[in-house]
Design a protein around this motif. Sequence first.
Motif, PDB file in Angstrom:
ATOM      1  N   SER A  19       0.838  -1.206   0.000  1.00 15.86           N
ATOM      2  CA  SER A  19       0.000   0.000   0.000  1.00 15.86           C
ATOM      3  C   SER A  19       0.865   1.246   0.000  1.00 15.86           C
ATOM      4  CB  SER A  19      -0.922   0.009   1.219  1.00 15.86           C
ATOM      5  OG  SER A  19      -1.805  -1.073   1.185  1.00 15.86           O
ATOM      6  N   LEU A  20       1.914   1.231   0.812  1.00 16.38           N
ATOM      7  CA  LEU A  20       2.805   2.392   0.848  1.00 16.38           C
ATOM      8  C   LEU A  20       3.593   2.535  -0.448  1.00 16.38           C
ATOM      9  CD1 LEU A  20       4.145   2.282   4.502  1.00 16.38           C
ATOM     10  CD2 LEU A  20       2.357   3.731   3.532  1.00 16.38           C
ATOM     11  N   LYS A  21       3.946   1.415  -1.069  1.00 17.64           N
ATOM     12  CA  LYS A  21       4.623   1.472  -2.363  1.00 17.64           C
ATOM     13  C   LYS A  21       3.725   2.134  -3.401  1.00 17.64           C
ATOM     14  CE  LYS A  21       7.467  -2.632  -1.730  1.00 17.64           C
ATOM     15  NZ  LYS A  21       7.699  -4.018  -2.163  1.00 17.64           N
ATOM     16  N   LEU A  22       2.441   1.828  -3.338  1.00 20.57           N
ATOM     17  CA  LEU A  22       1.496   2.432  -4.274  1.00 20.57           C
ATOM     18  C   LEU A  22       1.437   3.941  -4.088  1.00 20.57           C
ATOM     19  CD1 LEU A  22      -0.626   2.124  -6.479  1.00 20.57           C
ATOM     20  CD2 LEU A  22      -2.306   1.702  -4.689  1.00 20.57           C
ATOM     21  N   VAL A  23       1.377   4.398  -2.840  1.00 18.40           N
ATOM     22  CA  VAL A  23       1.372   5.841  -2.567  1.00 18.40           C
ATOM     23  C   VAL A  23       2.648   6.477  -3.106  1.00 18.40           C
ATOM     24  CG1 VAL A  23       1.469   7.581  -0.736  1.00 18.40           C
ATOM     25  CG2 VAL A  23      -0.139   5.695  -0.557  1.00 18.40           C
ATOM     26  N   SER A  24       3.769   5.830  -2.874  1.00 28.42           N
ATOM     27  CA  SER A  24       5.039   6.359  -3.356  1.00 28.42           C
ATOM     28  C   SER A  24       5.051   6.469  -4.881  1.00 28.42           C
ATOM     29  CB  SER A  24       6.176   5.452  -2.887  1.00 28.42           C
ATOM     30  OG  SER A  24       7.404   5.897  -3.387  1.00 28.42           O
ATOM     31  N   ARG A  25       4.512   5.464  -5.549  1.00 29.94           N
ATOM     32  CA  ARG A  25       4.475   5.500  -7.018  1.00 29.94           C
ATOM     33  C   ARG A  25       3.535   6.576  -7.532  1.00 29.94           C
ATOM     34  NH1 ARG A  25       4.712  -0.887  -7.337  1.00 29.94           N
ATOM     35  NH2 ARG A  25       6.964  -1.089  -7.247  1.00 29.94           N
ATOM     36  N   LEU A  31       5.233  13.866  -9.523  1.00 32.51           N
ATOM     37  CA  LEU A  31       6.464  14.654  -9.555  1.00 32.51           C
ATOM     38  C   LEU A  31       7.121  14.579 -10.934  1.00 32.51           C
ATOM     39  CD1 LEU A  31       8.017  13.768  -6.098  1.00 32.51           C
ATOM     40  CD2 LEU A  31       7.148  16.001  -6.810  1.00 32.51           C
ATOM     41  N   HIS A  32       7.171  13.390 -11.502  1.00 31.28           N
ATOM     42  CA  HIS A  32       7.805  13.207 -12.801  1.00 31.28           C
ATOM     43  C   HIS A  32       7.015  13.899 -13.917  1.00 31.28           C
ATOM     44  CE1 HIS A  32      10.262  11.301 -15.850  1.00 31.28           C
ATOM     45  NE2 HIS A  32       9.155  10.903 -16.470  1.00 31.28           N
ATOM     46  N   SER A  43      -4.398  16.465  -8.728  1.00 25.32           N
ATOM     47  CA  SER A  43      -5.818  16.443  -9.048  1.00 25.32           C
ATOM     48  C   SER A  43      -6.591  15.874  -7.865  1.00 25.32           C
ATOM     49  CB  SER A  43      -6.073  15.598 -10.289  1.00 25.32           C
ATOM     50  OG  SER A  43      -5.814  14.237  -9.996  1.00 25.32           O
ATOM     51  N   ARG A  44      -7.855  16.177  -7.822  1.00 26.48           N
ATOM     52  CA  ARG A  44      -8.720  15.653  -6.774  1.00 26.48           C
ATOM     53  C   ARG A  44      -8.704  14.122  -6.791  1.00 26.48           C
ATOM     54  NH1 ARG A  44     -12.275  17.816  -3.574  1.00 26.48           N
ATOM     55  NH2 ARG A  44     -14.039  16.630  -2.794  1.00 26.48           N
ATOM     56  N   GLU A  45      -8.702  13.565  -8.000  1.00 23.04           N
ATOM     57  CA  GLU A  45      -8.673  12.105  -8.153  1.00 23.04           C
ATOM     58  C   GLU A  45      -7.390  11.502  -7.558  1.00 23.04           C
ATOM     59  OE1 GLU A  45      -8.065   9.290 -11.887  1.00 23.04           O
ATOM     60  OE2 GLU A  45      -9.935  10.439 -11.987  1.00 23.04           O
ATOM     61  N   SER A  46      -6.252  12.155  -7.807  1.00 26.13           N
ATOM     62  CA  SER A  46      -4.981  11.669  -7.258  1.00 26.13           C
ATOM     63  C   SER A  46      -4.978  11.710  -5.734  1.00 26.13           C
ATOM     64  CB  SER A  46      -3.810  12.488  -7.783  1.00 26.13           C
ATOM     65  OG  SER A  46      -3.653  12.308  -9.160  1.00 26.13           O
ATOM     66  N   VAL A  47      -5.469  12.803  -5.178  1.00 22.87           N
ATOM     67  CA  VAL A  47      -5.512  12.931  -3.725  1.00 22.87           C
ATOM     68  C   VAL A  47      -6.438  11.877  -3.125  1.00 22.87           C
ATOM     69  CG1 VAL A  47      -6.182  14.439  -1.809  1.00 22.87           C
ATOM     70  CG2 VAL A  47      -4.892  15.368  -3.732  1.00 22.87           C
ATOM     71  N   LEU A  48      -7.576  11.620  -3.766  1.00 21.85           N
ATOM     72  CA  LEU A  48      -8.492  10.590  -3.271  1.00 21.85           C
ATOM     73  C   LEU A  48      -7.847   9.202  -3.326  1.00 21.85           C
ATOM     74  CD1 LEU A  48     -11.914  11.778  -4.729  1.00 21.85           C
ATOM     75  CD2 LEU A  48     -11.240  11.679  -2.321  1.00 21.85           C
ATOM     76  N   GLU A  49      -7.118   8.907  -4.397  1.00 23.50           N
ATOM     77  CA  GLU A  49      -6.432   7.618  -4.507  1.00 23.50           C
ATOM     78  C   GLU A  49      -5.391   7.460  -3.407  1.00 23.50           C
ATOM     79  OE1 GLU A  49      -6.949   4.934  -6.401  1.00 23.50           O
ATOM     80  OE2 GLU A  49      -8.725   5.940  -7.183  1.00 23.50           O
ATOM     81  N   ILE A  50      -4.626   8.502  -3.156  1.00 27.49           N
ATOM     82  CA  ILE A  50      -3.615   8.459  -2.102  1.00 27.49           C
ATOM     83  C   ILE A  50      -4.284   8.281  -0.742  1.00 27.49           C
ATOM     84  CG2 ILE A  50      -1.864   9.841  -0.905  1.00 27.49           C
ATOM     85  CD1 ILE A  50      -1.186  11.011  -3.722  1.00 27.49           C
ATOM     86  N   ASN A  52      -7.257   6.953  -0.061  1.00 25.42           N
ATOM     87  CA  ASN A  52      -7.818   5.605   0.037  1.00 25.42           C
ATOM     88  C   ASN A  52      -6.739   4.569   0.324  1.00 25.42           C
ATOM     89  OD1 ASN A  52     -10.446   6.442  -0.428  1.00 25.42           O
ATOM     90  ND2 ASN A  52     -10.317   6.103  -2.626  1.00 25.42           N
ATOM     91  N   THR A  53      -5.602   4.697  -0.340  1.00 27.72           N
ATOM     92  CA  THR A  53      -4.511   3.756  -0.134  1.00 27.72           C
ATOM     93  C   THR A  53      -3.980   3.845   1.294  1.00 27.72           C
ATOM     94  OG1 THR A  53      -3.925   3.956  -2.462  1.00 27.72           O
ATOM     95  CG2 THR A  53      -2.273   2.999  -1.005  1.00 27.72           C
ATOM     96  N   LEU A  54      -3.826   5.054   1.801  1.00 29.11           N
ATOM     97  CA  LEU A  54      -3.375   5.218   3.180  1.00 29.11           C
ATOM     98  C   LEU A  54      -4.400   4.677   4.169  1.00 29.11           C
ATOM     99  CD1 LEU A  54      -1.736   8.758   3.018  1.00 29.11           C
ATOM    100  CD2 LEU A  54      -0.588   6.554   3.301  1.00 29.11           C
ATOM    101  N   ASP A  55      -5.686   4.880   3.904  1.00 30.88           N
ATOM    102  CA  ASP A  55      -6.734   4.332   4.778  1.00 30.88           C
ATOM    103  C   ASP A  55      -6.678   2.815   4.822  1.00 30.88           C
ATOM    104  OD1 ASP A  55      -7.638   6.858   5.449  1.00 30.88           O
ATOM    105  OD2 ASP A  55      -9.306   6.830   4.013  1.00 30.88           O
ATOM    106  N   ILE A  56      -6.471   2.189   3.667  1.00 29.37           N
ATOM    107  CA  ILE A  56      -6.358   0.728   3.612  1.00 29.37           C
ATOM    108  C   ILE A  56      -5.151   0.270   4.430  1.00 29.37           C
ATOM    109  CG2 ILE A  56      -5.811  -1.212   2.082  1.00 29.37           C
ATOM    110  CD1 ILE A  56      -7.529   0.271  -0.056  1.00 29.37           C
ATOM    111  N   PHE A  57      -4.034   0.961   4.291  1.00 29.18           N
ATOM    112  CA  PHE A  57      -2.839   0.601   5.057  1.00 29.18           C
ATOM    113  C   PHE A  57      -3.104   0.713   6.556  1.00 29.18           C
ATOM    114  CE2 PHE A  57       0.934   1.966   7.369  1.00 29.18           C
ATOM    115  CZ  PHE A  57       1.763   0.872   7.155  1.00 29.18           C
ATOM    116  N   ILE A  58      -3.741   1.794   6.971  1.00 28.41           N
ATOM    117  CA  ILE A  58      -4.024   2.002   8.389  1.00 28.41           C
ATOM    118  C   ILE A  58      -4.934   0.899   8.924  1.00 28.41           C
ATOM    119  CG2 ILE A  58      -5.215   3.538  10.014  1.00 28.41           C
ATOM    120  CD1 ILE A  58      -4.136   5.867   8.186  1.00 28.41           C
TER     121      ILE A  58
END
Length: 86
Positions: A19-25, A31-32, A43-50, A52-58
Motif C-alpha cells: 500500500s505504501l509502495k502504491l502511494v510512493s508510485r 512529480l515526474h 488532481s482531486r482524483e490523485s488525492v483521493l487515490e492516495i 484511500n490507499t493510506l486508509d487501507i494501510f491504516i
Amino acid sequence: MDAPSQNRSTNPMQRQLSSLKLVSRLLGHELHSQGSAKAITLSRESVLEIQNTLDIFIEEAGRSHLGMNSAAGAAKSNTRMVTSTN
C-alpha cells in the motif's frame, strides 16, 4: 495454494508495505509528470487515490496489531500460577 496467495498469507508485512509502495508510485508519477517545477498540483482524483490507499494501510496495520494483542492475551489467559509448598 498458488505462489502469489501463499506469499501474501506468509508475509503480511509485504502486503501492508505494498500500500505504501502504491502511494510512493502515485506521488512519484505526479512529480515526474510535472517536471522540475517548485510547486506541483495534484488532481482531486490523485488525492483521493492516495487517501484511500493510506486508509487501507491504516486498517490493515490496525488489524494486524489487534491480532498480535489478542494472541498475547490468549497466551496470558492460558498461563497458570503454580505455587510451591515446602
